[in-house]
Design an enzyme around this catalytic site. Sequence first.
Site, mmCIF file in Angstrom:
data_model
loop_
_atom_site.group_PDB
_atom_site.id
_atom_site.type_symbol
_atom_site.label_atom_id
_atom_site.label_comp_id
_atom_site.label_asym_id
_atom_site.label_seq_id
_atom_site.Cartn_x
_atom_site.Cartn_y
_atom_site.Cartn_z
ATOM 1 N N SER A 11 0.820 -1.222 0.000
ATOM 2 C CA SER A 11 0.000 0.000 0.000
ATOM 3 C C SER A 11 0.848 1.263 0.000
ATOM 4 O O SER A 11 0.307 2.362 0.075
ATOM 5 C CB SER A 11 -0.920 0.002 1.225
ATOM 6 O OG SER A 11 -0.146 -0.070 2.405
ATOM 7 N N ASN A 67 -1.637 -2.344 13.153
ATOM 8 C CA ASN A 67 -3.093 -2.146 13.159
ATOM 9 C C ASN A 67 -3.493 -0.871 13.899
ATOM 10 O O ASN A 67 -4.385 -0.149 13.480
ATOM 11 C CB ASN A 67 -3.790 -3.349 13.801
ATOM 12 C CG ASN A 67 -3.537 -4.632 13.022
ATOM 13 O OD1 ASN A 67 -2.954 -4.584 11.939
ATOM 14 N ND2 ASN A 67 -3.952 -5.760 13.572
ATOM 15 N N THR A 118 -40.591 26.276 -8.233
ATOM 16 C CA THR A 118 -40.915 24.939 -7.716
ATOM 17 C C THR A 118 -41.261 24.130 -8.952
ATOM 18 O O THR A 118 -41.864 24.681 -9.892
ATOM 19 C CB THR A 118 -42.103 24.961 -6.721
ATOM 20 O OG1 THR A 118 -43.261 25.410 -7.412
ATOM 21 C CG2 THR A 118 -41.836 25.882 -5.532
ATOM 22 N N HIS A 119 -40.851 22.889 -8.987
ATOM 23 C CA HIS A 119 -41.008 22.052 -10.199
ATOM 24 C C HIS A 119 -40.307 22.688 -11.395
ATOM 25 O O HIS A 119 -40.707 22.468 -12.538
ATOM 26 C CB HIS A 119 -42.484 21.820 -10.536
ATOM 27 C CG HIS A 119 -43.318 21.410 -9.358
ATOM 28 N ND1 HIS A 119 -43.518 20.091 -9.004
ATOM 29 C CD2 HIS A 119 -43.988 22.163 -8.436
ATOM 30 C CE1 HIS A 119 -44.285 20.050 -7.921
ATOM 31 N NE2 HIS A 119 -44.574 21.289 -7.549
ATOM 32 N N SER A 126 -14.966 26.304 -27.074
ATOM 33 C CA SER A 126 -15.073 25.027 -27.782
ATOM 34 C C SER A 126 -14.076 25.043 -28.923
ATOM 35 O O SER A 126 -13.898 26.062 -29.584
ATOM 36 C CB SER A 126 -16.500 24.873 -28.319
ATOM 37 O OG SER A 126 -16.500 24.037 -29.463
ATOM 38 N N LYS A 178 -18.763 29.576 -28.621
ATOM 39 C CA LYS A 178 -19.142 29.011 -27.318
ATOM 40 C C LYS A 178 -18.287 29.442 -26.141
ATOM 41 O O LYS A 178 -17.083 29.627 -26.254
ATOM 42 C CB LYS A 178 -19.136 27.484 -27.396
ATOM 43 C CG LYS A 178 -20.269 26.976 -28.269
ATOM 44 C CD LYS A 178 -20.609 25.553 -27.971
ATOM 45 C CE LYS A 178 -21.300 25.435 -26.624
ATOM 46 N NZ LYS A 178 -21.506 24.019 -26.308
ATOM 47 N N ASN A 197 -18.103 27.703 -22.490
ATOM 48 C CA ASN A 197 -18.662 26.570 -21.744
ATOM 49 C C ASN A 197 -18.467 26.726 -20.229
ATOM 50 O O ASN A 197 -17.438 27.226 -19.781
ATOM 51 C CB ASN A 197 -18.007 25.270 -22.215
ATOM 52 C CG ASN A 197 -18.383 24.948 -23.645
ATOM 53 O OD1 ASN A 197 -19.483 25.278 -24.089
ATOM 54 N ND2 ASN A 197 -17.467 24.339 -24.377
ATOM 55 N N GLU A 247 -19.681 22.613 -14.361
ATOM 56 C CA GLU A 247 -19.871 21.223 -14.799
ATOM 57 C C GLU A 247 -18.947 20.277 -14.029
ATOM 58 O O GLU A 247 -19.339 19.199 -13.596
ATOM 59 C CB GLU A 247 -19.587 21.092 -16.294
ATOM 60 C CG GLU A 247 -20.630 21.773 -17.158
ATOM 61 C CD GLU A 247 -20.220 21.731 -18.623
ATOM 62 O OE1 GLU A 247 -20.848 21.015 -19.387
ATOM 63 O OE2 GLU A 247 -19.251 22.428 -19.000
ATOM 64 N N TYR A 253 -9.226 -6.147 13.116
ATOM 65 C CA TYR A 253 -8.580 -5.697 11.882
ATOM 66 C C TYR A 253 -8.674 -6.754 10.787
ATOM 67 O O TYR A 253 -8.492 -7.947 11.031
ATOM 68 C CB TYR A 253 -7.096 -5.355 12.134
ATOM 69 C CG TYR A 253 -6.399 -4.934 10.847
ATOM 70 C CD1 TYR A 253 -6.468 -3.621 10.411
ATOM 71 C CD2 TYR A 253 -5.715 -5.860 10.046
ATOM 72 C CE1 TYR A 253 -5.878 -3.224 9.216
ATOM 73 C CE2 TYR A 253 -5.117 -5.479 8.853
ATOM 74 C CZ TYR A 253 -5.208 -4.166 8.442
ATOM 75 O OH TYR A 253 -4.630 -3.783 7.270
ATOM 76 N N GLN A 255 -7.310 -1.797 4.342
ATOM 77 C CA GLN A 255 -6.301 -1.044 3.608
ATOM 78 C C GLN A 255 -6.916 -0.317 2.403
ATOM 79 O O GLN A 255 -6.469 0.748 2.017
ATOM 80 C CB GLN A 255 -5.201 -2.011 3.144
ATOM 81 C CG GLN A 255 -4.054 -1.366 2.415
ATOM 82 C CD GLN A 255 -2.888 -2.332 2.248
ATOM 83 O OE1 GLN A 255 -2.184 -2.644 3.203
ATOM 84 N NE2 GLN A 255 -2.691 -2.834 1.057
HETATM 85 N N1 ARG Z 1 -0.977 -1.223 5.367
HETATM 86 C C1 ARG Z 1 -1.857 -1.753 6.350
HETATM 87 C C2 ARG Z 1 -3.239 -1.088 6.253
HETATM 88 O O1 ARG Z 1 -3.337 -0.047 5.707
HETATM 89 C C3 ARG Z 1 -1.317 -1.499 7.734
HETATM 90 C C4 ARG Z 1 -1.816 -2.456 8.740
HETATM 91 C C5 ARG Z 1 -1.321 -3.827 8.421
HETATM 92 N N2 ARG Z 1 -1.595 -4.750 9.449
HETATM 93 C C6 ARG Z 1 -1.450 -6.059 9.245
HETATM 94 N N3 ARG Z 1 -1.722 -6.811 10.244
HETATM 95 N N4 ARG Z 1 -1.033 -6.537 8.098
HETATM 96 O O2 ARG Z 1 -4.235 -1.622 6.690
#
Ligand code: ARG
Length: 496
Positions: free
Chosen positions: A29, A146, A191-192, A313, A319, A321, A326, A353, A358
């Site tokens: 991650s 965790n 309204t509407h 455009s 145009k 825009n 948007e 956990y 993640q």
């Molecule tokens: N990268 C993990 C997360 O975002 C950190 C916690 C990982 N904990 C584990 N027991 N593998 O959740």
Amino acid sequence: MSDQPNPTKMWSGRFREPLNPAFESWQASFRVDVRLLAQELAASKAHAKMIAAAGVLTTEELDRMLAGLDQVPLAVLEEASKLTNLDVLREAYKVYRPNTGFAMSSAPSIVALNPHVEDIHHFVELQLTKEIGQLALKLHTGRSRNEQIATDMRLFVRDSIDATLSGLNAWALALVSLAESVGEAVMPSYTHLQRAEPVLIAHWLLAYVSMIERDLSRLADARARMNLCPLGSGAVAGATLVLDREIAARELGFDGPTPNSMDATSDRDFMLEFTQCLATLGIHISRFAEELTLYSTAEFGFLDLPEAFSTGSSAMPQKKNPDFTELLRGKSARLVGATTTLAVLMKGLPLAYNKDLQEGQEPVFDAAQTALGILEILPAFTSSLKFNFSRMRTAATTGYLNAMAAATYLSNKGVPFRKAHEIVGNAVRLGLESARELNNLTLEELRSLSDAFAEDFFAAITLEATLDCHDVIGGTARTRVAEALAAAKLRLGDNS
Ligand code: ARG
């Protein structure tokens, strides 16, 4: 295949086989949580102080560890500079913000330099080891990733709430000044999406201020509820050291420690709630954007969108825009999407956990960045809006928008409202047949419909009277709107 554990991992002891390389990089991650560097360092310092107080580190070791953690951001940038050049380094310094971590633009080079890093926790441990050697490995005493990720995310969400609150306040103030600047100019209300009654433009703008004030209070509320510190919760059952959890909580500006370790390590309500607040805000922003997009069309012609926020455009030379409005509508979809992702992510998880969690980081980062990006531009855009007052006035004074005031006139003369409604309906029909507004009908014609009509009828259906008959709290009577404007200024802290 190797029978040697991988020493660079945080959990390699019980493993004999290497990870499948594709799985290894897929499950990491770091690419996403690199932006939690500032939070991870702050939480690590707080944890270091807490374990030092429990006797795990000497004072001298604690000092070295804190100094080492302080060195990490600079060391990381220096390392990045070897890969790139001076300009990139300068850029990286510019985008490094102590409170929010690395902005996304500098993150890729840091991630590219560290392909085997699993996540931000792993990264800081490796970096700290480079700074202070084996002492770094003591930092993980009595803690689990965790609780770390739960803490980092709380810090991130808290910072993001604060930044969102200040951006939202700026938008509300821009709307209030715009409302003040338009004075008693009028527009039709709908309204509407059919013309209903005239209102002050200021009254319409203040409707959005009301929405923003609810958004502000929702975010402040979410902040108060989430401001507790998970550190000391361990992996699931609580730390295995006797830690004074108040130390870490205090260090990080939390109101106190979380009360239950299983909840603290698996709770993501604060992320869900934050994104829910942003989704509701996004819906408000999107409604505003939709109205402005409509009102800027030739069909409405109520406003000319500022050129600074529009594009042309490539095909049709005439145009202009409404890109900004948007995109506001489009970006709000991401905010609604983020909260949906989190709700679905959490709904089937057993305590405590689970690695699924993640996946909850990215939508939070994206939603926070999307909302802040919008709020950096929206106040300036709002301040630059220019209305076509005469067109709005014409729209507010044609099409029998004073019919309700006319019925009120008759009811004030003692005609039951249901009956008054019908009589005025007949008057409107008469007007439609001869292409005249109610004030262009003769008294004689009106009296043929009801003898309750008298000369004072015409004064009761002028534009001003039509506005001022809504003389209630929250109504569009001119004095009520002036009061509402002054009250909003006071609440939002505008002293001008
Ligand atoms: N990268 C993990 C997360 O975002 C950190 C916690 C990982 N904990 C584990 N027991 N593998 O959740």
